[in-house]
Design a protein around this motif. Sequence first.
Motif, mmCIF file in Angstrom:
data_model
loop_
_atom_site.group_PDB
_atom_site.id
_atom_site.type_symbol
_atom_site.label_atom_id
_atom_site.label_comp_id
_atom_site.label_asym_id
_atom_site.label_seq_id
_atom_site.Cartn_x
_atom_site.Cartn_y
_atom_site.Cartn_z
ATOM 1 N N LYS A 13 3.514 18.995 -21.330
ATOM 2 C CA LYS A 13 3.508 19.621 -22.663
ATOM 3 C C LYS A 13 4.903 20.086 -23.107
ATOM 4 C CE LYS A 13 0.484 22.742 -21.314
ATOM 5 N NZ LYS A 13 0.097 22.280 -19.975
ATOM 6 N N ASP A 38 4.410 29.931 -22.464
ATOM 7 C CA ASP A 38 4.704 30.541 -21.156
ATOM 8 C C ASP A 38 6.062 31.255 -21.189
ATOM 9 O OD1 ASP A 38 2.363 29.751 -19.900
ATOM 10 O OD2 ASP A 38 3.231 27.943 -19.025
ATOM 11 N N ARG A 62 -4.782 36.400 -19.084
ATOM 12 C CA ARG A 62 -5.330 35.825 -20.341
ATOM 13 C C ARG A 62 -5.191 36.804 -21.506
ATOM 14 N NH1 ARG A 62 -4.547 31.000 -18.942
ATOM 15 N NH2 ARG A 62 -5.666 30.392 -17.091
ATOM 16 N N GLY A 94 -1.731 25.594 -19.852
ATOM 17 C CA GLY A 94 -2.881 24.734 -19.577
ATOM 18 C C GLY A 94 -4.221 25.454 -19.660
ATOM 19 N N GLY A 95 -4.194 26.790 -19.548
ATOM 20 C CA GLY A 95 -5.456 27.535 -19.567
ATOM 21 C C GLY A 95 -5.653 28.368 -20.819
ATOM 22 N N ARG A 134 2.834 28.063 -10.306
ATOM 23 C CA ARG A 134 1.539 27.774 -10.933
ATOM 24 C C ARG A 134 0.424 28.427 -10.114
ATOM 25 N NH1 ARG A 134 3.866 22.260 -12.663
ATOM 26 N NH2 ARG A 134 3.843 22.501 -14.901
ATOM 27 N N ARG A 164 -12.474 22.302 -18.151
ATOM 28 C CA ARG A 164 -11.511 22.345 -19.255
ATOM 29 C C ARG A 164 -11.529 21.129 -20.173
ATOM 30 N NH1 ARG A 164 -6.008 25.052 -16.768
ATOM 31 N NH2 ARG A 164 -6.943 27.057 -16.182
#
Length: 196
Positions: A13, A38, A62, A94-95, A134, A164
């Motif tokens: 990404k 990020d 989150r 990614g989350g 990660r 996901r």
Amino acid sequence: MIYALTGFMGCGKSSIGREAARLAASCGAGILHFMDLDAVIEEREGRSIPEIFAAVGEPGFREIEREALLDVLSAEANSSDRKNTRQTLLSLGGGTLTDEGSRELIRKHCRCIYLRASIDTLVENLSADGIEGRPMLAGTANGKDAAARTQALRKRISELMADRAPIYESAAGHIIDIDGLSYEDAARLVLNSFSL
Ligand code: S3P
């Protein structure tokens, strides 16, 4: 307009987003502001993503991620050149979309592009990148040899992707299959998707 790039860790990404911004500038397509969520989080918090996970776990991360996203979206909405045709490409984590609040913010304010990669590509990229930094993949590094570690990584990616993939697919207005594509090719497809 804010375009959000989503996809699993290791799909590229940030690299593809940066390349898209470079290409847009070099081919005279106008300025495309690139931002990496990020990096925004780390800057805002003054600590790394693994440090945040170690301190507050995934649920706390989150929340921090959602607040950072809200800040980015508010700053974009108030930007002085918003009346001009300012375009921003925001690389999500990614989350990010696994959080309902963040998902709603992206649904309301962004056009979302999913960089879809196969499990094989993700295993290959993440094995090459390494999983340090990660926390969602921590634990897969504990295998006794390289084959066991790769197997653990594949299992973890498959488990996360089972949850996901439907989330990425339903949030995305546009999907780019990136297996076998160079960053530059993928970046061109990202730019092409803007006219949708
Ligand atoms: C995460 C992905 C990471 C980062 C955090 C959590 C995830 O971003 O936000 O470690 O849950 O998939 P990248 O997808 O840029 O590695």
